[in-house]
Design a protein around this motif. Structure first.
Motif, short mmCIF file in Angstrom:
data_model
loop_
_atom_site.label_atom_id
_atom_site.label_comp_id
_atom_site.label_asym_id
_atom_site.label_seq_id
_atom_site.Cartn_x
_atom_site.Cartn_y
_atom_site.Cartn_z
N VAL A 4 11.80 34.41 81.49
CA VAL A 4 13.18 34.88 81.66
C VAL A 4 13.49 35.10 83.14
O VAL A 4 14.56 34.73 83.63
CB VAL A 4 13.41 36.18 80.86
N LEU A 5 12.55 35.70 83.85
CA LEU A 5 12.74 35.94 85.28
C LEU A 5 12.83 34.63 86.06
O LEU A 5 13.65 34.49 86.98
CB LEU A 5 11.61 36.82 85.83
N ALA A 6 11.98 33.67 85.70
CA ALA A 6 12.01 32.36 86.37
C ALA A 6 13.35 31.67 86.13
O ALA A 6 13.96 31.11 87.06
CB ALA A 6 10.87 31.49 85.86
N PHE A 7 13.82 31.69 84.89
CA PHE A 7 15.11 31.07 84.56
C PHE A 7 16.24 31.76 85.32
O PHE A 7 17.13 31.10 85.87
CB PHE A 7 15.36 31.15 83.06
N THR A 8 16.21 33.09 85.35
CA THR A 8 17.25 33.85 86.05
C THR A 8 17.25 33.53 87.54
O THR A 8 18.31 33.36 88.15
CB THR A 8 17.05 35.36 85.84
N LYS A 29 1.46 36.73 74.78
CA LYS A 29 1.75 38.02 75.40
C LYS A 29 3.24 38.12 75.73
O LYS A 29 3.86 37.15 76.16
CB LYS A 29 0.92 38.21 76.68
N PHE A 30 3.75 39.32 75.56
CA PHE A 30 5.16 39.58 75.87
C PHE A 30 5.46 39.32 77.34
O PHE A 30 6.56 38.86 77.70
CB PHE A 30 5.50 41.02 75.48
N THR A 31 4.49 39.60 78.20
CA THR A 31 4.71 39.41 79.63
C THR A 31 5.00 37.95 79.98
O THR A 31 5.70 37.67 80.96
CB THR A 31 3.47 39.88 80.44
N ASP A 32 4.48 37.01 79.18
CA ASP A 32 4.78 35.59 79.43
C ASP A 32 6.25 35.29 79.20
O ASP A 32 6.86 34.50 79.93
CB ASP A 32 3.92 34.71 78.52
N THR A 36 12.39 33.34 66.61
CA THR A 36 12.51 33.91 67.95
C THR A 36 13.32 33.01 68.88
O THR A 36 13.64 33.41 70.00
CB THR A 36 11.11 34.16 68.57
N TYR A 37 13.66 31.81 68.41
CA TYR A 37 14.55 30.96 69.20
C TYR A 37 15.96 31.57 69.25
O TYR A 37 16.75 31.24 70.15
CB TYR A 37 14.60 29.56 68.63
N VAL A 38 16.28 32.44 68.30
CA VAL A 38 17.52 33.19 68.37
C VAL A 38 17.51 34.04 69.64
O VAL A 38 18.51 34.13 70.37
CB VAL A 38 17.71 34.08 67.11
N CYS A 39 16.38 34.68 69.90
CA CYS A 39 16.24 35.50 71.11
C CYS A 39 16.37 34.63 72.37
O CYS A 39 17.03 35.02 73.34
CB CYS A 39 14.88 36.21 71.12
N LEU A 40 15.74 33.45 72.34
CA LEU A 40 15.81 32.55 73.49
C LEU A 40 17.26 32.17 73.79
O LEU A 40 17.71 32.24 74.94
CB LEU A 40 14.98 31.29 73.21
N MET A 41 18.00 31.80 72.76
CA MET A 41 19.37 31.35 72.98
C MET A 41 20.26 32.48 73.47
O MET A 41 21.12 32.28 74.33
CB MET A 41 19.93 30.74 71.69
N LEU A 42 20.05 33.68 72.94
CA LEU A 42 20.86 34.82 73.38
C LEU A 42 20.50 35.25 74.80
O LEU A 42 21.37 35.67 75.57
CB LEU A 42 20.70 35.99 72.42
N LEU A 43 19.23 35.16 75.15
CA LEU A 43 18.84 35.47 76.53
C LEU A 43 19.48 34.49 77.50
O LEU A 43 20.06 34.89 78.53
CB LEU A 43 17.31 35.44 76.66
N VAL A 44 19.40 33.20 77.19
CA VAL A 44 20.00 32.18 78.06
C VAL A 44 21.50 32.38 78.15
O VAL A 44 22.09 32.37 79.24
CB VAL A 44 19.67 30.76 77.53
N ALA A 45 22.14 32.57 77.00
CA ALA A 45 23.60 32.71 76.96
C ALA A 45 24.08 33.90 77.78
O ALA A 45 25.05 33.80 78.54
CB ALA A 45 24.07 32.85 75.51
N ASN A 46 23.40 35.03 77.65
CA ASN A 46 23.87 36.24 78.34
C ASN A 46 23.53 36.24 79.81
O ASN A 46 24.26 36.82 80.62
CB ASN A 46 23.33 37.47 77.63
N ILE A 47 22.44 35.60 80.19
CA ILE A 47 22.14 35.45 81.62
C ILE A 47 23.20 34.57 82.27
O ILE A 47 23.72 34.88 83.35
CB ILE A 47 20.73 34.86 81.82
N LEU A 48 23.55 33.47 81.60
CA LEU A 48 24.58 32.57 82.13
C LEU A 48 25.94 33.26 82.17
O LEU A 48 26.73 33.06 83.10
CB LEU A 48 24.67 31.31 81.28
N ARG A 49 26.21 34.10 81.17
CA ARG A 49 27.50 34.81 81.16
C ARG A 49 27.60 35.78 82.32
O ARG A 49 28.66 35.91 82.95
CB ARG A 49 27.69 35.57 79.85
#
Length: 262
Positions: free
Chosen positions: A141-145, A133-136, A60-73
């Protein structure tokens, strides 16, 4: 590309009236491939996890990296506009990664007995990205954004900041295969990982890199696209090696953030 080869021939044969529509169709097709092509590799992996109710082979770190990458993009777009298909691709990829996280979390929690409650609000680095939980994950993601968005808003006038932001976005995406590469190395196996997903990664990243070069996207995109292709090839080499030369599972002490929780 293909249109650069075909269109001059058609012009020479008196088919000029068809050149513009075909050129437009090719352009639309390439854009559609960029927008939706990135999420296609995750369809077989999603179906495998859904069918087997086992998410241990997927990091699931793949998901983490893609979330970070696309938010930054997306934030980079506010400082330096690039093509709309790349922006739409980021939005769709974020939605896809959240769906993958939701499924993996539900499967993992279902399979684990006497699981201890862990949440984002605990702020415990030992269990970062291993919540129940998924909500965590959504909160994270919202905090990082929110934090990165505020910093970007204050620094949009700085060219150095904007270019660095763009580089971090594409470099993070280029490294998305690293967690899977390491997971395979830990397990001494690629069992549970969808080979179709990796093959689609490779073909998609190759197409994407060519798209960047042809459309003169910011240089960060092209450099990191090439790096991403190399990582994909390394994972494919693991598939070949571990299938031809099966390895004994690595013996190591279970950690709170063990591979089962990834």
């Amino acid at each position: 590309m293909l249109r650069d080869f075909i269109l001059p021939i058609m012009e020479a044969d008196g088919w000029e009236w068809l050149v513009a529509p075909i050129q437009q169709l090719i352009s639309w097709g390439a854009s559609a491939a960029m927008v939706f092509g990135g999420v296609v590799p995750y369809i077989p992996q999603y179906r495998d996890i859904k069918r087997t109710q086992n998410a241990e082979g997927f990091s699931t770190y793949v998901c983490l990296m893609l979330l970070v990458a696309n938010i930054l993009r997306i934030l980079f777009w506010f400082g330096r506009h690039f093509e709309s298909p790349l922006l739409l691709q980021s939005i769709i990829m974020i939605i896809t990664m959240l769906l993958m996280l939701k499924l993996c979390t539900e499967v993992r929690v279902t399979n684990e007995l006497n699981i201890k409650r862990r949440s984002f609000s605990d702020f415990d680095l030992n269990y970062f990205w291993h919540w129940n939980k998924f909500t965590d994950y959504v909160q994270c993601v919202l905090a990082f954004t929110g934090v990165t968005g505020y910093i970007t808003y204050l620094s949009l006038d700085s060219t150095i900041f904007v270019e660095t932001l763009g580089f971090l976005a594409v470099f993070t995406e280029a490294m998305l295969g690293i967690p899977q590469l390491y997971r395979n190395y830990q397990n001494r196996s690629t069992e549970g990982m969808s080979v179709k997903m990796v093959l689609m990664w490779t073909s998609g990243d190759t197409f994407k890199t060519m798209y960047f070069l042809v459309n003169q996207a910011p240089f960060q995109f092209s450099i990191c696209g090439l790096l991403q292709v190399f990582v994909d090839m390394a994972i494919l080499l693991q598939v070949y090696f571990y299938s031809c030369y099966p390895q004994k599972p690595a013996s190591h002490t279970t950690h709170p953030a063990s591979t089962k929780a990834l």
